[in-house]
Design a protein around this motif. Sequence first.
Motif, PDB file in Angstrom:
ATOM      1  N   SER A   1       0.506  -1.397  -0.266  1.00 25.52           N
ATOM      2  CA  SER A   1      -0.052  -0.191   0.389  1.00 25.52           C
ATOM      3  C   SER A   1       0.884   1.349  -0.227  1.00 25.52           C
ATOM      4  O   SER A   1       0.353   2.221   0.219  1.00 25.52           O
ATOM      5  N   ARG A   2       2.445   1.187   0.097  1.00 31.69           N
ATOM      6  CA  ARG A   2       3.141   2.129   0.424  1.00 31.69           C
ATOM      7  C   ARG A   2       4.263   2.029  -0.711  1.00 31.69           C
ATOM      8  O   ARG A   2       5.204   2.730  -1.694  1.00 31.69           O
ATOM      9  N   ASN A   3       3.251   1.969  -1.789  1.00 31.21           N
ATOM     10  CA  ASN A   3       4.191   1.770  -3.469  1.00 31.21           C
ATOM     11  C   ASN A   3       4.119   2.797  -3.932  1.00 31.21           C
ATOM     12  O   ASN A   3       3.379   3.552  -4.029  1.00 31.21           O
ATOM     13  N   PRO A   4       5.398   3.283  -4.033  1.00 34.31           N
ATOM     14  CA  PRO A   4       5.231   4.553  -4.659  1.00 34.31           C
ATOM     15  C   PRO A   4       4.571   5.166  -5.699  1.00 34.31           C
ATOM     16  O   PRO A   4       4.573   6.473  -6.455  1.00 34.31           O
ATOM     17  N   LEU A   5       4.293   4.110  -7.187  1.00 32.63           N
ATOM     18  CA  LEU A   5       2.798   4.831  -8.696  1.00 32.63           C
ATOM     19  C   LEU A   5       1.624   4.036  -7.914  1.00 32.63           C
ATOM     20  O   LEU A   5       1.207   3.627  -9.110  1.00 32.63           O
ATOM     21  N   LEU A   6       1.233   3.576  -6.420  1.00 31.51           N
ATOM     22  CA  LEU A   6       0.208   2.759  -6.585  1.00 31.51           C
ATOM     23  C   LEU A   6      -1.343   4.039  -6.793  1.00 31.51           C
ATOM     24  O   LEU A   6      -1.763   2.902  -7.903  1.00 31.51           O
ATOM     25  N   ASN A   7      -1.241   4.865  -7.018  1.00 32.80           N
ATOM     26  CA  ASN A   7      -2.244   5.353  -6.960  1.00 32.80           C
ATOM     27  C   ASN A   7      -2.327   4.779  -9.129  1.00 32.80           C
ATOM     28  O   ASN A   7      -3.453   5.105  -9.440  1.00 32.80           O
ATOM     29  N   THR A   8      -1.162   5.508  -9.832  1.00 31.33           N
ATOM     30  CA  THR A   8      -1.303   4.934 -11.331  1.00 31.33           C
ATOM     31  C   THR A   8      -1.480   3.442 -11.000  1.00 31.33           C
ATOM     32  O   THR A   8      -2.629   3.254 -12.647  1.00 31.33           O
ATOM     33  N   LEU A   9      -0.814   2.742 -10.200  1.00 33.50           N
ATOM     34  CA  LEU A   9      -1.333   1.297 -10.705  1.00 33.50           C
ATOM     35  C   LEU A   9      -2.572   1.158 -10.882  1.00 33.50           C
ATOM     36  O   LEU A   9      -3.333  -0.081 -10.966  1.00 33.50           O
ATOM     37  N   LEU A  10      -3.046   1.482  -9.368  1.00 31.01           N
ATOM     38  CA  LEU A  10      -4.504   0.886  -9.375  1.00 31.01           C
ATOM     39  C   LEU A  10      -5.774   1.517 -10.467  1.00 31.01           C
ATOM     40  O   LEU A  10      -6.289   1.369 -10.685  1.00 31.01           O
ATOM     41  N   GLU A  11      -5.179   2.820 -11.527  1.00 29.02           N
ATOM     42  CA  GLU A  11      -6.262   3.659 -12.616  1.00 29.02           C
ATOM     43  C   GLU A  11      -5.444   2.339 -13.750  1.00 29.02           C
ATOM     44  O   GLU A  11      -6.560   2.006 -14.002  1.00 29.02           O
ATOM     45  N   LYS A  12      -4.236   1.978 -14.005  1.00 34.77           N
ATOM     46  CA  LYS A  12      -4.192   1.643 -15.193  1.00 34.77           C
ATOM     47  C   LYS A  12      -3.955   0.171 -14.977  1.00 34.77           C
ATOM     48  O   LYS A  12      -3.729  -0.292 -16.007  1.00 34.77           O
ATOM     49  N   GLY A  13      -3.780  -0.186 -14.320  1.00 37.14           N
ATOM     50  CA  GLY A  13      -4.043  -1.995 -13.068  1.00 37.14           C
ATOM     51  C   GLY A  13      -2.286  -2.231 -14.330  1.00 37.14           C
ATOM     52  O   GLY A  13      -1.818  -1.512 -14.189  1.00 37.14           O
ATOM     53  N   VAL A  14      -1.825  -3.205 -13.800  1.00 39.90           N
ATOM     54  CA  VAL A  14      -0.359  -4.379 -14.816  1.00 39.90           C
ATOM     55  C   VAL A  14      -1.801  -5.472 -15.282  1.00 39.90           C
ATOM     56  O   VAL A  14      -2.211  -6.323 -15.397  1.00 39.90           O
ATOM     57  N   SER A  15      -0.220  -5.463 -16.460  1.00 38.63           N
ATOM     58  CA  SER A  15      -0.554  -6.361 -17.832  1.00 38.63           C
ATOM     59  C   SER A  15      -0.277  -7.136 -17.910  1.00 38.63           C
ATOM     60  O   SER A  15       0.505  -7.944 -16.985  1.00 38.63           O
ATOM     61  N   ARG A  16      -1.115  -8.307 -18.721  1.00 36.62           N
ATOM     62  CA  ARG A  16      -0.995 -10.288 -18.401  1.00 36.62           C
ATOM     63  C   ARG A  16       0.625 -10.255 -18.895  1.00 36.62           C
ATOM     64  O   ARG A  16       1.462 -10.697 -18.481  1.00 36.62           O
ATOM     65  N   TYR A  17       0.665  -9.373 -19.915  1.00 32.94           N
ATOM     66  CA  TYR A  17       2.258  -9.753 -20.445  1.00 32.94           C
ATOM     67  C   TYR A  17       3.532  -8.381 -19.624  1.00 32.94           C
ATOM     68  O   TYR A  17       4.626  -9.028 -19.127  1.00 32.94           O
ATOM     69  N   ALA A  18       2.670  -7.681 -18.344  1.00 31.97           N
ATOM     70  CA  ALA A  18       3.995  -6.851 -17.523  1.00 31.97           C
ATOM     71  C   ALA A  18       4.331  -8.117 -16.743  1.00 31.97           C
ATOM     72  O   ALA A  18       5.469  -8.589 -16.155  1.00 31.97           O
ATOM     73  N   LEU A  19       3.355  -9.419 -16.054  1.00 29.84           N
ATOM     74  CA  LEU A  19       3.689 -10.095 -15.466  1.00 29.84           C
ATOM     75  C   LEU A  19       3.452 -11.424 -16.023  1.00 29.84           C
ATOM     76  O   LEU A  19       4.840 -11.573 -14.693  1.00 29.84           O
ATOM     77  N   PHE A  20       4.111 -11.613 -17.422  1.00 30.92           N
ATOM     78  CA  PHE A  20       4.629 -12.130 -17.559  1.00 30.92           C
ATOM     79  C   PHE A  20       5.944 -12.397 -17.729  1.00 30.92           C
ATOM     80  O   PHE A  20       7.182 -12.970 -17.346  1.00 30.92           O
ATOM     81  N   LYS A  21       6.872 -11.338 -18.426  1.00 29.76           N
ATOM     82  CA  LYS A  21       7.970 -10.470 -17.758  1.00 29.76           C
ATOM     83  C   LYS A  21       8.247 -10.077 -16.536  1.00 29.76           C
ATOM     84  O   LYS A  21       9.864 -10.916 -16.363  1.00 29.76           O
ATOM     85  N   VAL A  22       7.882  -9.828 -15.781  1.00 26.91           N
ATOM     86  CA  VAL A  22       8.529 -10.126 -14.259  1.00 26.91           C
ATOM     87  C   VAL A  22       9.181 -11.391 -13.758  1.00 26.91           C
ATOM     88  O   VAL A  22       9.752 -11.544 -13.394  1.00 26.91           O
ATOM     89  N   TYR A  23       7.750 -12.228 -13.903  1.00 25.18           N
ATOM     90  CA  TYR A  23       7.701 -13.448 -13.126  1.00 25.18           C
ATOM     91  C   TYR A  23       8.180 -14.727 -14.200  1.00 25.18           C
ATOM     92  O   TYR A  23       8.965 -16.265 -13.182  1.00 25.18           O
ATOM     93  N   VAL A  24       8.076 -14.093 -15.679  1.00 19.36           N
ATOM     94  CA  VAL A  24       8.256 -15.722 -16.071  1.00 19.36           C
ATOM     95  C   VAL A  24       9.923 -15.433 -16.712  1.00 19.36           C
ATOM     96  O   VAL A  24      11.102 -15.923 -16.306  1.00 19.36           O
ATOM     97  N   GLU A  25      10.040 -14.041 -17.077  1.00 19.45           N
ATOM     98  CA  GLU A  25      11.426 -13.489 -18.337  1.00 19.45           C
ATOM     99  C   GLU A  25      12.657 -13.422 -17.085  1.00 19.45           C
ATOM    100  O   GLU A  25      13.518 -13.784 -17.543  1.00 19.45           O
TER     101      GLU A  25
END
Length: 362
Positions: free
Chosen positions: A141-165
């Motif tokens: 809840s203290r993420n420096p980009l929390l408001n932007t993330l709550l508005e834009k969300g996180v894409s499946r593409y980004a999750l793949f790049k973070v967790y798989v690649e």
Amino acid sequence: MISLEYVHNSYVGFPQVESLMSTRREGFGKSVAILAVLLGAVLLTSAIFMLQPRKVEIRLSGSTTLYPLATRWAEEYMQKNPDYTIDVSGGGSGKGISDVAQSLVDIGMSSRHLKSEERESYPSLIPIPVAHDAVMVIVNSRNPLLNTLLEKGVSRYALFKVYVEGSLKSWEYVAGVDLDGDKYIDYNETHAFNPETGLLEYMPTDYAFSAGYEIHPVTRSDASGTAETFAEFLGVSQEDLKGVGVLGNPGVLQTVAGDPLAIGYVGLAFAFKEGVCALPVDANDNGIIDVHEHADSEDYVASHIADYPISRVLFFIVNGKPPMEVADFIQWCLTEGQGYVSEVGYVPLTPEEVEESLELVL
């Protein structure tokens, strides 16, 4: 033949013999009386034992996602049936399936379907749907980009790049924001997005990656149905997920809540706790958070569970037709027990699904 009367009369006049025979008759009478008393005591004890309610013990293990709901069910059922002792333990879906297959427990809890190899190895296992759930992506809840993330969300593409690649390492890129003012949006230690060219470019040697916005992915170290479901959403297996491995949904929750730069995934019942926020997931990578992709609250996700991007069924797994006492407990969970599902943070079965599950038990 000599008659008994003759024998008896033959001893008349012999006091010692008459006394001995009298003593033996008295002793025999006492033995019969004692035997009758003992027999009566045994019968009384047996009757008391039979009248006393029989103690019943039911053991469950497995999914940490299902653990809070199963615990609530157990508490309510034991309150209504004081002769029952229901022990619920976690360990992950894999453990629950293994335990019930080896008859170490009566019910295995799983937040995923049985794998093909599990079905082949243990053909007698019966998965019984008991509730619905969603896998939620959470950040601190203290993420420096929390408001932007709550508005834009996180894409499946980004999750793949973070967790798989494991190639995407900066929150700047996930949010699309240049936080450090260097005119680049960091991607990792060697690459950054150039807003002027619209390209992900290799950076010169003097490029400084901002560690203050580095993504810290958290995953599961145990055999987890939650991890399998999340990995399946990304098109891989749990073993392919990168990140710091921790035990259970509570472990992920605690780790993410303690690190402002962390990201993790948990079941719906864990996603709206203090210290974390659930993010919308752009599952189709269209750059828009569709109605069913929002993560506003438990109730909102529950109301869109049929279309939520990472939804699943939760199972009780039994090894063949369960004993009457176990079947009665499962039947209660599928009927009266469904009234507690939403309270704990899950989604109840539909009436049609309840009927289908009951057919597997009865």
